[in-house]
Motif scaffolding. Structure first.
Motif, short mmCIF file in Angstrom:
data_model
loop_
_atom_site.label_atom_id
_atom_site.label_comp_id
_atom_site.label_asym_id
_atom_site.label_seq_id
_atom_site.Cartn_x
_atom_site.Cartn_y
_atom_site.Cartn_z
N LYS A 1 48.82 24.82 90.82
CA LYS A 1 47.94 23.52 90.59
C LYS A 1 47.68 23.91 89.15
CE LYS A 1 45.93 22.28 94.84
NZ LYS A 1 44.67 22.18 95.72
N TYR A 2 47.58 25.07 88.45
CA TYR A 2 47.08 25.28 87.04
C TYR A 2 48.40 25.43 86.36
CZ TYR A 2 42.43 26.46 88.93
OH TYR A 2 41.26 26.65 89.58
N SER A 3 49.32 26.07 86.75
CA SER A 3 50.78 26.45 86.01
C SER A 3 52.23 26.03 86.62
CB SER A 3 50.73 27.83 85.70
OG SER A 3 51.93 28.33 85.05
N ILE B 1 44.21 29.26 81.81
CA ILE B 1 45.46 29.11 82.33
C ILE B 1 45.93 27.62 81.89
CG2 ILE B 1 46.79 28.95 84.42
CD1 ILE B 1 44.73 31.05 85.54
N ASN B 2 47.02 27.36 81.48
CA ASN B 2 47.68 26.23 81.23
C ASN B 2 48.89 26.02 81.80
OD1 ASN B 2 49.60 27.05 79.51
ND2 ASN B 2 48.24 27.22 77.94
N SER B 3 49.62 24.88 81.63
CA SER B 3 50.84 24.70 82.53
C SER B 3 52.07 25.51 82.03
CB SER B 3 51.25 23.05 82.30
OG SER B 3 51.60 23.06 80.77
N GLN C 1 40.22 31.04 95.00
CA GLN C 1 40.07 30.56 93.54
C GLN C 1 38.97 31.60 92.80
OE1 GLN C 1 40.98 26.29 92.39
NE2 GLN C 1 39.82 26.18 94.55
N LEU D 1 40.31 33.38 89.78
CA LEU D 1 40.74 32.48 88.67
C LEU D 1 39.52 32.13 87.66
CD1 LEU D 1 43.34 30.34 90.56
CD2 LEU D 1 43.59 32.53 89.54
#
Length: 207
Positions: free
Chosen positions: A65-67, A43-45, A35, A38
């Motif tokens: 897990k982020y997107s 970052i979103n879904s 990670q 990152l």
């Protein structure tokens, strides 16, 4: 020059994972290592992410897990088969990084983890140019890879690792100004963040 251990590490997943986990101890373990690139990103879904040279999904498992929009790309059918088993929630494409089957400006983020050191100099230029093409304006290319250690204590360990598991291209990357190359191709590049005595670099490059 790499030994037979390199071939075995790609053939046997348990060996690759063991080596990867051992190497990652220098930055606090595998989870933190995967990670590193990152940190600091928004970052979103809905963020559309390309995990470039995704291998067996070692980093893809964290990206999902982020997107909800993660695509893994790799040239190895075996690696992609493993990635689909390990991280079924991502989508996958079999292709070479220097000739990606995506339209211009398709992704918000392109991520790659310890893959660029596998590339010859000309190939590296082509890949970075392709990354620039497939990123949206304002998109970010984020990467983690080898760097020449700034702390001499780390040189013996890095040298041994490269001798056992890597090829001449890894040694060449240690001599390459990766941030400068990214800027040359058109990216706006942040100052590389160095870890593990300077033996790892994280770069964020904005289109």
């Amino acid at each position: 020059m790499a030994t037979i251990l390199r071939d075995w590490s790609y053939r046997y997943q348990w060996l690759y994972d063991g080596i990867s986990g051992l190497a990652a101890l220098s930055v606090g373990g595998e989870t933190r290592f995967r990670q590193l690139a990152l940190h600091g990103l928004t970052i979103n879904s809905e963020t559309k992410i390309l995990d470039l040279c995704c291998g067996s999904g070692q980093s893809t498992q964290f990206l999902v897990k982020y997107s909800q929009n993660v695509t893994g790309l790799d040239a190895s059918p075996l690696s992609l088969k493993r990635a689909k088993q390990n991280v079924p929630s991502a989508s996958y494409v079999e292709a070479f990084a220097e000739n990606m089957p995506f339209v211009d400006g398709e992704f918000d983020v392109v991520h790659t983890s310890v893959a660029l050191h596998e590339m010859e100099t000309e190939q590296l230029h082509k890949i970075i140019t392709e990354v620039y093409r497939v990123l949206k304006p304002g998109g970010v290319f984020t990467l983690v890879d080898f760097h020449a250690p700034t702390n001499p204590i780390f040189w013996p360990g890095v040298s041994l690792f490269l001798l056992l598991f890597e090829t001449d291209t890894a040694w060449q990357l240690l001599k390459t100004d990766l941030a400068g190359l990214l800027a040359e191709i058109g990216f706006e590049v942040s100052k590389p963040k160095l870890y593990a005595g300077g033996s790892l670099q994280v770069i964020h490059a904005k289109k």
